[in-house]
Design a protein around this motif. Sequence first.
Motif, PDB file in Angstrom:
ATOM      1  N   ASN A  36      62.494 121.167  42.801  1.00 52.10           N
ATOM      2  CA  ASN A  36      60.734 120.913  43.347  1.00 52.10           C
ATOM      3  C   ASN A  36      60.994 119.758  43.365  1.00 52.10           C
ATOM      4  O   ASN A  36      61.300 118.805  43.012  1.00 52.10           O
ATOM      5  CB  ASN A  36      59.899 121.279  42.618  1.00 52.10           C
ATOM      6  CG  ASN A  36      60.405 122.871  42.347  1.00 52.10           C
ATOM      7  OD1 ASN A  36      59.678 123.653  43.528  1.00 52.10           O
ATOM      8  ND2 ASN A  36      60.504 123.978  41.942  1.00 52.10           N
ATOM      9  N   SER A  37      59.383 119.272  44.521  1.00 53.24           N
ATOM     10  CA  SER A  37      59.186 117.856  44.185  1.00 53.24           C
ATOM     11  C   SER A  37      58.817 117.261  43.019  1.00 53.24           C
ATOM     12  O   SER A  37      58.317 118.024  43.034  1.00 53.24           O
ATOM     13  CB  SER A  37      58.787 117.369  45.260  1.00 53.24           C
ATOM     14  OG  SER A  37      57.722 116.892  45.514  1.00 53.24           O
ATOM     15  N   GLU A  38      59.071 116.099  42.738  1.00 51.14           N
ATOM     16  CA  GLU A  38      58.047 115.366  41.528  1.00 51.14           C
ATOM     17  C   GLU A  38      57.018 114.818  42.366  1.00 51.14           C
ATOM     18  O   GLU A  38      56.190 114.380  41.641  1.00 51.14           O
ATOM     19  CB  GLU A  38      59.160 114.305  40.725  1.00 51.14           C
ATOM     20  CG  GLU A  38      59.663 114.754  40.143  1.00 51.14           C
ATOM     21  CD  GLU A  38      60.328 113.338  38.862  1.00 51.14           C
ATOM     22  OE1 GLU A  38      61.199 112.940  38.785  1.00 51.14           O
ATOM     23  OE2 GLU A  38      60.027 113.761  38.013  1.00 51.14           O
ATOM     24  N   GLY A  39      56.754 115.157  43.414  1.00 51.53           N
ATOM     25  CA  GLY A  39      55.056 114.648  44.039  1.00 51.53           C
ATOM     26  C   GLY A  39      55.316 113.239  44.216  1.00 51.53           C
ATOM     27  O   GLY A  39      56.050 112.850  45.150  1.00 51.53           O
ATOM     28  N   MET A  68      56.210 109.910  40.260  1.00 49.04           N
ATOM     29  CA  MET A  68      57.411 109.942  39.819  1.00 49.04           C
ATOM     30  C   MET A  68      57.607 108.572  38.098  1.00 49.04           C
ATOM     31  O   MET A  68      58.217 109.088  37.840  1.00 49.04           O
ATOM     32  CB  MET A  68      58.541 109.442  41.302  1.00 49.04           C
ATOM     33  CG  MET A  68      58.575 110.619  41.613  1.00 49.04           C
ATOM     34  SD  MET A  68      59.289 109.999  43.325  1.00 49.04           S
ATOM     35  CE  MET A  68      60.183 111.182  44.119  1.00 49.04           C
ATOM     36  N   GLU A  69      56.970 107.858  39.368  1.00 46.23           N
ATOM     37  CA  GLU A  69      56.682 106.551  37.995  1.00 46.23           C
ATOM     38  C   GLU A  69      56.399 106.699  36.570  1.00 46.23           C
ATOM     39  O   GLU A  69      57.045 106.841  35.412  1.00 46.23           O
ATOM     40  CB  GLU A  69      55.602 105.302  38.488  1.00 46.23           C
ATOM     41  CG  GLU A  69      55.827 104.253  37.950  1.00 46.23           C
ATOM     42  CD  GLU A  69      54.715 103.375  38.330  1.00 46.23           C
ATOM     43  OE1 GLU A  69      54.721 102.555  37.935  1.00 46.23           O
ATOM     44  OE2 GLU A  69      54.047 103.383  39.065  1.00 46.23           O
ATOM     45  N   ILE A  70      55.248 107.270  36.449  1.00 43.64           N
ATOM     46  CA  ILE A  70      54.866 108.298  35.217  1.00 43.64           C
ATOM     47  C   ILE A  70      55.828 109.136  34.851  1.00 43.64           C
ATOM     48  O   ILE A  70      56.032 108.913  33.271  1.00 43.64           O
ATOM     49  CB  ILE A  70      53.541 109.351  35.103  1.00 43.64           C
ATOM     50  CG1 ILE A  70      52.703 107.676  35.722  1.00 43.64           C
ATOM     51  CG2 ILE A  70      52.922 109.990  34.187  1.00 43.64           C
ATOM     52  CD1 ILE A  70      51.314 108.757  37.056  1.00 43.64           C
ATOM     53  N   ALA A  71      56.316 110.021  35.566  1.00 41.56           N
ATOM     54  CA  ALA A  71      57.305 111.202  34.701  1.00 41.56           C
ATOM     55  C   ALA A  71      58.200 109.708  33.956  1.00 41.56           C
ATOM     56  O   ALA A  71      59.151 110.974  33.081  1.00 41.56           O
ATOM     57  CB  ALA A  71      58.096 111.843  35.938  1.00 41.56           C
ATOM     58  N   ALA A  84      56.366 116.589  36.141  1.00 37.26           N
ATOM     59  CA  ALA A  84      56.017 116.543  37.162  1.00 37.26           C
ATOM     60  C   ALA A  84      55.394 117.091  38.265  1.00 37.26           C
ATOM     61  O   ALA A  84      54.674 116.971  38.834  1.00 37.26           O
ATOM     62  CB  ALA A  84      56.231 114.648  38.409  1.00 37.26           C
ATOM     63  N   ARG A  85      57.231 118.085  38.028  1.00 32.32           N
ATOM     64  CA  ARG A  85      57.146 119.189  39.070  1.00 32.32           C
ATOM     65  C   ARG A  85      56.021 119.900  38.992  1.00 32.32           C
ATOM     66  O   ARG A  85      55.632 120.765  39.903  1.00 32.32           O
ATOM     67  CB  ARG A  85      58.343 119.150  39.456  1.00 32.32           C
ATOM     68  CG  ARG A  85      59.978 118.533  39.684  1.00 32.32           C
ATOM     69  CD  ARG A  85      60.848 119.081  39.201  1.00 32.32           C
ATOM     70  NE  ARG A  85      62.020 118.259  40.213  1.00 32.32           N
ATOM     71  CZ  ARG A  85      62.826 117.070  39.902  1.00 32.32           C
ATOM     72  NH1 ARG A  85      62.332 117.070  38.684  1.00 32.32           N
ATOM     73  NH2 ARG A  85      62.950 115.856  39.942  1.00 32.32           N
ATOM     74  N   THR A  86      55.748 120.574  37.350  1.00 25.86           N
ATOM     75  CA  THR A  86      54.592 121.285  37.060  1.00 25.86           C
ATOM     76  C   THR A  86      52.925 120.535  37.775  1.00 25.86           C
ATOM     77  O   THR A  86      52.961 121.724  39.078  1.00 25.86           O
ATOM     78  CB  THR A  86      54.679 121.522  35.777  1.00 25.86           C
ATOM     79  OG1 THR A  86      56.006 121.655  35.507  1.00 25.86           O
ATOM     80  CG2 THR A  86      53.856 122.690  35.810  1.00 25.86           C
ATOM     81  N   ALA A  87      53.444 119.619  37.524  1.00 25.62           N
ATOM     82  CA  ALA A  87      51.698 118.979  38.146  1.00 25.62           C
ATOM     83  C   ALA A  87      52.159 118.725  40.101  1.00 25.62           C
ATOM     84  O   ALA A  87      51.039 119.226  40.491  1.00 25.62           O
ATOM     85  CB  ALA A  87      51.714 117.291  38.186  1.00 25.62           C
ATOM     86  N   HIS A  88      53.230 118.632  40.222  1.00 26.66           N
ATOM     87  CA  HIS A  88      53.582 118.747  41.553  1.00 26.66           C
ATOM     88  C   HIS A  88      52.819 120.317  42.437  1.00 26.66           C
ATOM     89  O   HIS A  88      52.235 120.597  43.414  1.00 26.66           O
ATOM     90  CB  HIS A  88      54.516 118.730  42.425  1.00 26.66           C
ATOM     91  CG  HIS A  88      54.222 118.174  43.755  1.00 26.66           C
ATOM     92  ND1 HIS A  88      53.566 117.542  45.029  1.00 26.66           N
ATOM     93  CD2 HIS A  88      55.060 119.134  44.780  1.00 26.66           C
ATOM     94  CE1 HIS A  88      54.237 118.005  46.041  1.00 26.66           C
ATOM     95  NE2 HIS A  88      54.653 119.003  46.198  1.00 26.66           N
ATOM     96  N   GLY A  89      53.330 121.546  41.869  1.00 26.31           N
ATOM     97  CA  GLY A  89      53.536 122.673  41.542  1.00 26.31           C
ATOM     98  C   GLY A  89      51.747 123.005  41.920  1.00 26.31           C
ATOM     99  O   GLY A  89      51.457 124.203  43.136  1.00 26.31           O
TER     100      GLY A  89
END
Lengths: 763, 763
Positions: free
Chosen positions: B29-32, B37-40, B109-114
């Motif tokens: 999955n994408s990190e958005g 990404m930076e925060i993650a 981040a991937r969850t947030a993006h999802g």
Amino acid sequence: MNAIFWLVPLCSVVALIFAWVFFKSMMKNSEGTPRMMEIAQYVREGAMAYLYRQYKVVGIVFIILLLILLVLAYLGVQNPFVPVAFLTGGFFSGLCGYLGMKTATYASARTAHGASKSLNQGLKVAFRSGAVMGLVVVGFGLLDIAAWYLFLNEVIFSPEHMAKGLHFIGLNLVHAGTTEHQKLIEITTTMLTFGMGASTQALFARVGGGIYTKAADVGADLVGKVEAGIPEDDPRNPATIADNVGDNVGDVAGMGADLYESYCGSILATAALGAALPALSLEQSGIETEMAVIAPMLVAAIGIIFSIIGIFMVRTKESATQKNLLNALLLGTGGSSLLILIAMYVMAYFSWITYGVFGSVVIGLAAGVIIGQATEYFTSDEYGPTKGIAKQAQQGPATTIIDGIAVGMYSTWIPVITIVLGIIGSFWSAGGMTDFAMGVYGIGFAAVGMLSTLGITLATDAFGPIADNAGGNAEMAELPKEVRERTDALDMLGNTTAATGKGFAIGSAALTAMALISAYMEEIRLWFGKIAGPEGFVSKGDYVFYTSVKPAVEEGMKAVQISAASVKDFSAAYDITLFNPLFLGGIFVGSMMAFVFCAMTMKAVGRAAGAMVEEVRRQFREIKGIMEGKATPEYAKCVEISTKGAQREMLLPSLIAIIVPIAVGAVMGVAGVVGLLAGGLTSGFTLAVMLNNAGGAWDNAKKYIEKGNYGGKGSETHKAGVVGDTVGDPFKDTSGPSLNILIKLMTMVSVVMAGLTVTLSLM
Amino acid sequence: MNAIFWLVPLCSVVALIFAWVFFKSMMKNSEGTPRMMEIAQYVREGAMAYLYRQYKVVGIVFIILLLILLVLAYLGVQNPFVPVAFLTGGFFSGLCGYLGMKTATYASARTAHGASKSLNQGLKVAFRSGAVMGLVVVGFGLLDIAAWYLFLNEVIFSPEHMAKGLHFIGLNLVHAGTTEHQKLIEITTTMLTFGMGASTQALFARVGGGIYTKAADVGADLVGKVEAGIPEDDPRNPATIADNVGDNVGDVAGMGADLYESYCGSILATAALGAALPALSLEQSGIETEMAVIAPMLVAAIGIIFSIIGIFMVRTKESATQKNLLNALLLGTGGSSLLILIAMYVMAYFSWITYGVFGSVVIGLAAGVIIGQATEYFTSDEYGPTKGIAKQAQQGPATTIIDGIAVGMYSTWIPVITIVLGIIGSFWSAGGMTDFAMGVYGIGFAAVGMLSTLGITLATDAFGPIADNAGGNAEMAELPKEVRERTDALDMLGNTTAATGKGFAIGSAALTAMALISAYMEEIRLWFGKIAGPEGFVSKGDYVFYTSVKPAVEEGMKAVQISAASVKDFSAAYDITLFNPLFLGGIFVGSMMAFVFCAMTMKAVGRAAGAMVEEVRRQFREIKGIMEGKATPEYAKCVEISTKGAQREMLLPSLIAIIVPIAVGAVMGVAGVVGLLAGGLTSGFTLAVMLNNAGGAWDNAKKYIEKGNYGGKGSETHKAGVVGDTVGDPFKDTSGPSLNILIKLMTMVSVVMAGLTVTLSLM
């Protein structure tokens, strides 16, 4: 009967006479201005009104319990004297609370008036009033014990009855052919149960009084101090009279009933353990059986005399500084403790007790002093822990609370280690594993030693609340500021001297509970004997317990004569080891009981305080001119709310304390009960120390801030400190002190209901 | 060796393979956005940096403990494999924490993006990441167990070595003439001790992580939310990255290490009890000795398969509502539990276990569900208790605190009663007093049953923190409000499904501790055998324990063959009855340990949080433009403070947990140790429930207010609610969860040090 026993009733009467003398001397002082009298009258009326209603509720509970006990006695699973003993215990315990409170409410205005002259005058009135309470408690306590002992020993178990037996309306009071030793066991185990009456009364007094006082206090503080910003005890605050009534109801009447119970409990448990000493122990130590029973009473009797001497030793010059006063008080309490030690050494010299038991008492006293000092360390603003809380208050209420709880939890280590060493030390000093029974007797005696000078230690404990009330009176009567300062100084003095007293109270409670758990095993012995009959036997586990004729037993079974059975035999028969899930389950339930009981009392305070907050807010809102001092608040309404709240709320937690041990006994048997008592004792003790110390530390952290540290009064830090203090109120004045009684009441109920539990366990 | 055993390593490898599959699928999955990404990346770096430093401290402690264990092994009072077993336990426990956290930090981040697409997408990523953690824990746990079993069974205790003995650099690894039964006892008791490595690692992870996360959280909340009035996870708050790192460090890595320990502990303790089953129990039940040892491992292996099936059962449509998702999750966890029950019934049918033991597992599962439901009742804002706290918050922080503590204390009753019934019930179902050893084996098996589906229950437990972190990421990356709402919904969903998981965790911890205490007695048996030698004997109390040749004993002494000695014999020999002051003293110390340990962890949070508050205030003061969002706060400084604070503060409480059992063993002997464990278990369990539930209830009461009740966000009521929540943070995230491990670590240390304690006790 040994003639020396007459010292016991004699000293108890002496205590009551001196109580009367001190009361009269206190009453001679003036109550001050008409306004002071009026306020004192308000408080007195409120307090008495509450006490009458509390006694009504308690009375109903007592009647129900009495009926249950009568039914059990009729069914043969209860000693027929127990219902009566239960009543007298409850009656005297209540009487001590009543008289103590009556004295205190008469003394507060007089103390304020005395303090308007000098610190010493204030102390004199307050301390003498405290002494009334102290002497009333020890006087009635010992009188009750002496009267029962004489009645049972001389009237019921007269030589004639012991030979021929005694029957009364179908009840078999004395078996024909009772021996001297059996007689003493019967008498002491019967007397032990009047402790249940005292405990029940004490629990209601502590819980009810605690709820009352904290509902009023929290209500007064939250709305008055925090919201309206008026000082403590300000007459404009509608809850202020209720608050002062609460101090009397909770701190004085509650404490009186509580310590009456501790005092009698320790003496009776030790006497029962003395009666149970096996022949071998007595032989080796050269102690007579009867002396083993009356020795704890004698120590208490001698303690009364030394307490009175100690009270008279508290003398200071008119211009005494606070340090002088403190030294005078310490001289009084320390002096009487020292005298008691000397007296016991003499007793050991005459073989009334053993030197080992003397050692146990020394250990017990040392433990009490250490616990007291530790309490002082963790709760006084002179030391790190309390200062740390004040410092954390700078970051707001949350960190204040976390730090206070942490201080409370951390502070448990010294008292717990001390009590563990105290139990092990006094056990080993008196007997150890080679003379188990004497060792346990030593544990009981350590508690008796700690409480023997209760006459004076209670006086130093009780004068604090009296001074506190005097301060309230001074504030409301708008006396000069210096009067309030003096009563505050007295209050602080009381806190300092009370530290050791509290250490003794907590320590002796733990030791007494430990002794009572052992006495529970004696009850099992007694009931085994009754159920087996003169020539029969009962079998339990791998054991066959027989009365006099050894029956044939199967391979692998062990036959033990009941009178010679050791505590270890009973525990083995009932599988009281950790690997019996019923025992471990019992420990779990005991631990839970401590928490649930606390929750109930705290919830009760919360509910009652909520109602009070509403009422105070309503009065501020609806009665115009209160804040300007033009209109009088409706004090009586607040008194009413606290009274009703306390009445309603005290019932459930108190009943649970009575019902759970009975239920556990019925469902989980003897192993479950013993586990319950062990878990209740250990968790309850630790939790009580935590609650008391956290509460005390918050209280003093707030006062420390009020002295001008970290921003002083009115700062955000102070507000956080007030939150801590408010949370601590139910901790230290309701839940914490009630836990000590909970532990003992559960034990007492188990002891009293042993007949039922044992009978069920043999079915 | 029974060939069926190969299922165990096989299933553990399957678990690891699926963990890898899920990890890969999550990583696809994408990190958005770059900002996300930076925060993650920030959070990942902070978390890893912390973990490395934690492992450094723990590493030093492990080296010291290793040296001590080596010395003891050299002195002959320690099994020579223990030092190595200790290391592997610690290593794998740490590895599970590390891998779980690594996954979680990649997933947030991937969850947030999802979640920015749909609720279902968010759930999928979060749940699969949780599953990675769940499968890693059970996979490595069972692999470690299988590897040791194979190594000891096939290599060390080969038929040849058993016949001739095995010596290695002066250490006597295998006695010549070891029987099959002795072999199994040696193997299982050795393996049991790798639990100590796991427990030590877990305690450090829980305590260190707990301190880290709460220092950051309290610091972020107190200054950010309360003082500056900016929302949760606002990028302007300097502590916000540290706060998110903390969630990973405490909730994910801590939980992973913790449950690894519970999982292995329950299996190993039960295997040890299985090896100790006397011949009679096996004969009556028709179970083979070897099967009694490997049955708990088999159940765990089968549980892995069903967990994976359960994970695949969690499927929903793209447009799923929250209710759909909840049902999907419940289907997964419930389904796998049901399958495990069926499998065990089949096992009972083939006499791999008894029907009684099957009954124990049913009782254990029921107890777990009840405890979970009770937790839900006391902490969810849908029920009275939490609503009541919110209501009390209207009267300010003090009443909020009092009511929350009362709710926590009160809430102990259901879990305690349930666990008591669970212990008694599973004991009776499997064996009862007539087959004591089988009964205790049943208690252990109940815990194994509860944890057998850990693969999926941990997934439902772990996805909550991941969703929480995703929310943080969404907030800081300034994603649309609906994303945060969805991650909040997932977080809440996690809380609901986690309730049962937590019930299982708490319940199994208590049952495992109980089983471990029994296993302690097996260690005594083992050491008695070693000390006595092939034809000798040791005498203790009234007992003479002999290996093979019955010696002549004095009148009143009881001779028992060591291999046939019952737990009751050992308790009798060591006087483990309540009337042994050392035992009661031990209970007292155990009870105190729970409180003091909590105090230390809370204090640690307080100190670390204090430093954080200072730093956040400093940054707000000194860095211009933070509040306007123009300047970036120095996130790394806050991460550094939390890291250092946690490192410094975790040492003392963790060491105390290791030192006290050893000290009690040396000073108070076996009876003292057993008391310590009993007191620690009962008080610790009760206190842990209280802390967890009070903390949970405060948290949800605050959220309930935030939903708009009693004034909603920003009101005075809300402020009081925040105070409650802040106090509750260390309760539920530091002290409470650490207590479970404390209990087990103390037991593990006692088990590992049994050789020393027993040797000293026989001197």
